[in-house]
Write a protein that holds these residues in place. Structure first.
Motif, PDB file in Angstrom:
ATOM      1  N   THR A  61       0.843  -1.190   0.000  1.00 32.06           N
ATOM      2  CA  THR A  61       0.000   0.000   0.000  1.00 32.06           C
ATOM      3  C   THR A  61       0.878   1.239   0.000  1.00 32.06           C
ATOM      4  N   VAL A  62       0.682   2.111  -0.957  1.00 28.48           N
ATOM      5  CA  VAL A  62       1.425   3.368  -0.992  1.00 28.48           C
ATOM      6  C   VAL A  62       1.102   4.161   0.272  1.00 28.48           C
ATOM      7  N   LYS A 109      -3.987   9.462  -5.942  1.00 29.24           N
ATOM      8  CA  LYS A 109      -3.850   8.864  -7.273  1.00 29.24           C
ATOM      9  C   LYS A 109      -3.458   7.389  -7.197  1.00 29.24           C
ATOM     10  N   ASN A 110      -2.881   6.984  -6.083  1.00 31.72           N
ATOM     11  CA  ASN A 110      -2.398   5.606  -5.954  1.00 31.72           C
ATOM     12  C   ASN A 110      -3.182   4.789  -4.940  1.00 31.72           C
ATOM     13  N   ASP A 111      -4.367   5.304  -4.565  1.00 32.69           N
ATOM     14  CA  ASP A 111      -5.218   4.607  -3.595  1.00 32.69           C
ATOM     15  C   ASP A 111      -4.419   4.269  -2.343  1.00 32.69           C
ATOM     16  N   GLY A 112      -3.651   5.265  -1.887  1.00 35.36           N
ATOM     17  CA  GLY A 112      -2.755   5.038  -0.764  1.00 35.36           C
ATOM     18  C   GLY A 112      -3.224   5.665   0.534  1.00 35.36           C
ATOM     19  N   HIS A 142       6.847   6.201   0.314  1.00 39.07           N
ATOM     20  CA  HIS A 142       7.287   7.309  -0.524  1.00 39.07           C
ATOM     21  C   HIS A 142       7.415   8.570   0.333  1.00 39.07           C
TER      22      HIS A 142
END
Length: 457
Positions: A2-3, A32-35, A209
Motif C-alpha cells: 500500500t502506498v 492517485k495511488n489509492d494510498g 514514498h
C-alpha cells in the motif's frame, strides 16, 4: 504494498503556502495511488512546539480537503527512537563525540586552508576510554554521530561512496557519502535531531514514498544509509521545488508569510490555494480545479520544475474569481446567511453578483447596494444630473423582471436621445455609486421600484 506517504510539519508556527505544497503533493500522490496519508507532528522540540500550532495545522489541512488516515506525534514515540539508538550503538555505528562548536569550527577552517573538504575528521573515534572519562570529568557530555559507510576498512580513509536513487521529481540522483560529515543524531542533552526520529518513524509506519522540498536533497544520502543501518529498505524519494514570495524571499512559519490561516481569513477558497500551491512551478497550466479529484488529474510530480517558483497572490485572485463565478447557490448558502444575505431573493442575488466577486464576502457590499443604494453620493456632472432625474421620471410600473431594464432604457433613449455609455453610465452611478458591476437588468428587480425611486438624485 500500500502506498503510504506522510506530511511531517513541526508545530512551531502556522503552515504557509510552501508547507501546503508539500502536504498537497503527498495527499494527491496518495489519492492517485489509492494510498494512505499520515500526518506526523515532528514535535520533539518541546520548547518551540505548541499544541495550538498542531491544532491550527490540522484545521488548515482539513479546510484544504486533506484528510489524514492516521495522525501521530513524535513526542509520544520516544521508545522507538531509543531502540533505534541502541541498535546503532550495538552495531558500532553510533559513536560519542565531545568537540564544542568552537573546536569544530577551528578544525573546519584548518581543513579549508589545507584545501581539504570541510568534513568532520572522525577524531572522536581515536579517543580511548581514558580520554572519554577525562573529558566527561571536565563536565563535557557527548553528542552522538552516525558512522557513514563511506570506507572499506579504515574510517579515517573515506572513499567515494555513491548513493543513488531515482527521484520522483528530479529523476536520477547521486550523493557521495565521502563528501559528508558523519551526521549528529543525538545532542549533548540527549535530545534527538530531525534525522533519527524521522527515519525510525518512516520505518515503523511503513512509509513507502517520501515527498518533500528540495532543500532536503543533500540529506537523502545519509538518510538512505541510516535506513539500511537500521535494517530497512529505503522508501522512494521525491524532492519538489520550493515556493518563494514574489520578491524571491523564502517563506517562513515564524514570519507568518502567506500562512494558510491568513489566506482563509482573507476570503480565499481552499481549492484556489490548493490549485496554485500544486500547479505553480510545474509544466501544467495553472487552473482553478473545482475539487481534489480534478486537481489530481493535473498532478504529476515529474512535471515539476527544478528551479524555485514565485508565489504571486495576484494569481490567487484570478483562480479565486474563477471558482466563485462557478459556485452554485447551495454551496454558499450558509456563508451568505452569515453575511445577512438570506430570504427569497438570496439565490437570485447570488446568481446576479457572483460573476463580479473575488471573494464570497464581497457579496455583502452588493447586498447593501441592492437594498440601500450607493454608499456615497454619485459623482455626476450637472448635465448627467439633469439626465438622471429625467430618466427616473420614466421608471416603468411594477411588476419588474429582467426585461424591465431594457424597457426603461429604451424609453429614456427615446426621450433624451442619449445612447451607449452616455446613457448607461450615469444610470449605473446613480443606482450603485460604481462604474462597474453586475448586470443592472439583474439588480433592478432585486431592489424593486420603491427602493430605486428613493435613489433619485
Amino acid at each position: 504494498m500500500t502506498v503510504t506517504v506522510r506530511f511531517a510539519p513541526s508545530p512551531t508556527g502556522y503552515i504557509h503556502i510552501g508547507n501546503t505544497r508539500t502536504a498537497l503533493f503527498n495527499w494527491l500522490f496518495a489519492l492517485k495511488n489509492d494510498g494512505r496519508f499520515i500526518l506526523r507532528f515532528d514535535d520533539t522540540d518541546v520548547e518551540r512546539s505548541k499544541a495550538e500550532y498542531a491544532e491550527a495545522i490540522a484545521t488548515d489541512l482539513d479546510w484544504l480537503g486533506v484528510k489524514p488516515d492516521r495522525v501521530e506525534q513524535q513526542s509520544k514515540r520516544f521508545a522507538i527512537y531509543d531502540a533505534a539508538v541502541e541498535k546503532l550503538k550495538r552495531a558500532g555505528l553510533l559513536y560519542p563525540a565531545y568537540e564544542t562548536a568552537e573546536e569544530l569550527e577551528r578544525r573546519r577552517k584548518l581543513r579549508l586552508t589545507r584545501r581539504l573538504p570541510p568534513v568532520y575528521g572522525r577524531e572522536a573515534l581515536k579517543l580511548t576510554d581514558a580520554d572519554r572519562a577525562a573529558l566527561e570529568a571536565e563536565g563535557r557530555k557527548p553528542h552522538w554521530r552516525f558512522l557513514l559507510p563511506n570506507f572499506k576498512d579504515d574510517p579515517f580513509s573515506p572513499e567515494r561512496t555513491e548513493v543513488h536513487w531515482d527521484d520522483l521529481v528530479r529523476g536520477p540522483q547521486t550523493v557521495d557519502l565521502a563528501s559528508m560529515s558523519d551526521p549528529v543524531l543525538v545532542r549533548e542533552d540527549g535530545t534527538y535531531l530531525y534525522t533519527l526520529p524521522s527515519v525510525a518513524d518512516d520505518i515503523d509506519l511503513s512509509v513507502t514514498h517520501i515527498i518533500r522540498g528540495d532543500d532536503h536533497v543533500t540529506n537523502t544520502g545519509a538518510q538512505i544509509a541510516l535506513f539500511r543501518a537500521l535494517g530497512a529498505e529505503p522508501p522512494a524519494f521525491g524532492h519538489h521545488n520550493l515556493l518563494t514570495t514574489i520578491s524571491g524571499e523564502g517563506l517562513s512559519k515564524r514570519s507568518g508569510a502567506l500562512s494558510v490561516g491568513s489566506l482563509r481569513e482573507a476570503g480565499y477558497e481552499p481549492m484556489a490555494i490548493a490549485s496554485l500551491a500544486v500547479l505553480i512551478g510545474t509544466s501544467e497550466n495553472v487552473i482553478a480545479a473545482p475539487d481534489m479529484a480534478a486537481l489530481a488529474t493535473h498532478f504529476d510530480p515529474a512535471a515539476t520544475s527544478k528551479s524555485s517558483a514565485k508565489f504571486d497572490p495576484a494569481e490567487l485572485d484570478t483562480l479565486n474569481r474563477a471558482l466563485i463565478h462557478a459556485l452554485p447557490f447551495e454551496a454558499v448558502r450558509d456563508r451568505l446567511a452569515a453575511l445577512g444575505i438570506e430570504g427569497e431573493k438570496a439565490e437570485a442575488f447570488w446568481l446576479a453578483v457572483r460573476g463580479n466577486l473575488t471573494h464570497v464576502n464581497d457579496a455583502a457590499a452588493w447586498w447593501r447596494i441592492v437594498n440601500e443604494g450607493a454608499q456615497s453620493a454619485p459623482d455626476l456632472t450637472p448635465e448627467d444630473l439633469t439626465f438622471v432625474r429625467q430618466a427616473f421620471d420614466l421608471l416603468p410600473p411594477e411588476p419588474w423582471d429582467r426585461e424591465t431594464w431594457k424597457i426603461w432604457t429604451d424609453a429614456v433613449k427615446e426621450a433624451t436621445g442619449r445612447k451607449g455609455k452616455a446613457l448607461f453610465m450615469p444610470l449605473r452611478l446613480a443606482l450603485t455609486g460604481l462604474h462597474s458591476g453586475p448586470e443592472l437588468a439583474d439588480l433592478l428587480p432585486l431592489a424593486g421600484r420603491e427602493r430605486i425611486l428613493a435613489r433619485r438624485p
